[in-house]
Design a protein around this motif. Sequence first.
Motif, PDB file in Angstrom:
ATOM      1  N   SER A 124      55.207  68.198  72.533  1.00 35.39           N
ATOM      2  CA  SER A 124      54.599  67.293  71.864  1.00 35.39           C
ATOM      3  C   SER A 124      53.096  67.132  72.537  1.00 35.39           C
ATOM      4  N   PHE A 125      52.019  66.997  71.825  1.00 32.77           N
ATOM      5  CA  PHE A 125      50.675  66.941  72.249  1.00 32.77           C
ATOM      6  C   PHE A 125      50.279  65.310  72.275  1.00 32.77           C
ATOM      7  N   SER A 126      49.503  65.104  73.333  1.00 31.99           N
ATOM      8  CA  SER A 126      48.801  63.716  73.425  1.00 31.99           C
ATOM      9  C   SER A 126      47.986  63.595  72.166  1.00 31.99           C
ATOM     10  N   PRO A 127      48.025  62.637  71.303  1.00 30.49           N
ATOM     11  CA  PRO A 127      46.855  62.421  70.208  1.00 30.49           C
ATOM     12  C   PRO A 127      45.539  62.296  70.602  1.00 30.49           C
ATOM     13  N   GLU A 157      67.319  65.758  82.762  1.00 27.96           N
ATOM     14  CA  GLU A 157      67.922  66.444  81.353  1.00 27.96           C
ATOM     15  C   GLU A 157      67.224  66.072  80.134  1.00 27.96           C
ATOM     16  N   ALA A 158      66.579  67.000  79.548  1.00 29.39           N
ATOM     17  CA  ALA A 158      65.669  66.434  78.218  1.00 29.39           C
ATOM     18  C   ALA A 158      65.701  67.561  77.212  1.00 29.39           C
ATOM     19  N   ARG A 159      65.699  66.826  75.846  1.00 32.41           N
ATOM     20  CA  ARG A 159      65.694  67.932  74.872  1.00 32.41           C
ATOM     21  C   ARG A 159      64.442  67.811  74.059  1.00 32.41           C
ATOM     22  N   GLY A 160      64.038  66.544  73.713  1.00 38.43           N
ATOM     23  CA  GLY A 160      62.948  66.158  73.011  1.00 38.43           C
ATOM     24  C   GLY A 160      61.763  65.254  73.697  1.00 38.43           C
ATOM     25  N   VAL A 161      60.581  65.419  73.438  1.00 36.35           N
ATOM     26  CA  VAL A 161      59.578  64.611  73.894  1.00 36.35           C
ATOM     27  C   VAL A 161      58.454  64.186  72.793  1.00 36.35           C
ATOM     28  N   THR A 162      58.250  63.004  72.803  1.00 39.00           N
ATOM     29  CA  THR A 162      57.204  62.530  71.637  1.00 39.00           C
ATOM     30  C   THR A 162      56.243  61.671  72.103  1.00 39.00           C
ATOM     31  N   THR A 206      59.941  62.404  65.094  1.00 34.46           N
ATOM     32  CA  THR A 206      58.508  62.704  64.593  1.00 34.46           C
ATOM     33  C   THR A 206      58.354  61.037  64.349  1.00 34.46           C
ATOM     34  N   TRP A 207      56.971  61.051  64.116  1.00 28.97           N
ATOM     35  CA  TRP A 207      56.564  59.579  63.636  1.00 28.97           C
ATOM     36  C   TRP A 207      56.344  59.641  61.953  1.00 28.97           C
TER      37      TRP A 207
END
Length: 322
Positions: A124-127, A157-162, A206-207
């Motif tokens: 994920s990118f910082s907007p 442990e991590a799968r997703g980052v937003t 996702t947003w």
Amino acid sequence: MKISRLTPLALLFLVAGARADYSFLVTNSPFNTNAGPYTNGILRYNIGTGGAATAMTGISSANIVDPEGLAFDSTGRLFVGNRNGNDAHPNGGSVSVFNYDAVGNTFTFDSNFQSGGTGTHGLSFSPVTGELFVANLHGPISRFLGLTTNGSINSGEARGVTLSPDGQFAYVTRGINGSLLKFDVATGNPLNSFAIPGASSLHFGTWRGNDLYLADFNSSAVYSVSFNGAGDVTGSSAVVTASGALSVAFSPDGNEMFVPSALSGIISRFVSNGSGWTANGTINTGVNMGDIRVVPATAVPEPTSMFALGLGALGLLRRRRS
């Protein structure tokens, strides 16, 4: 508005604006991947103006290694999280970068770099700053500014980052439970953990507006999560069910939802009915999938192509005037 006052560039955007179709990418991610070699690539589908899905040329496995996560930066470059067999490879996970040419409608390989962990999943990118955050199976959340390492977040442990829309918080899913972790981007410190009732294996999200939609594998559902001004969860609900749900994406207008399965090879489609979501058919890809992302319209065509397209549009309008 007089036709004679329209520049070729303005005409190009008028012509481009008339196109309602779009495409998305989805990773071919075999369930429970172990040691390679890996031949799975990235699939691509076009959604036409009438809603029909057509398979396009995707991205081969030549420059990716067991892909799982996808993210686009603000210029339209594609970043791919390579699982590399999760724990099966001693070199760990990596990220592949592709340039997107909007004129040729193709992706070309640019570079590859190590992700700072094993089993790389979501990105994920910082907007706000454009900083890249990369989720690794056993942690950490690696951070990159440009392609240079910029520290990490000790996530476990991590799968997703937003990233939050204001760039202040990183929300992390672990894949092993239904908790959504909140971290402070400035300090990297953990701030809170929110239980999402009904979820037990949250993955990618996702947003859509101010709500974060998260796919949960075990419950085969997508959850809509709402937040207050402080970035804390205020409520959540399961909005659709889809077998083996692993990710979620929306059409550019936000009115259609796509949910790929990690089990069935099916992408489930849903359309907004104003108060909820109605099933709208499926896309049978024939393979198990991971992350899904709509190709953004952010890549700018090269000047010569824009000029040529503009001249063509100008000629067409002049013929219509006569």
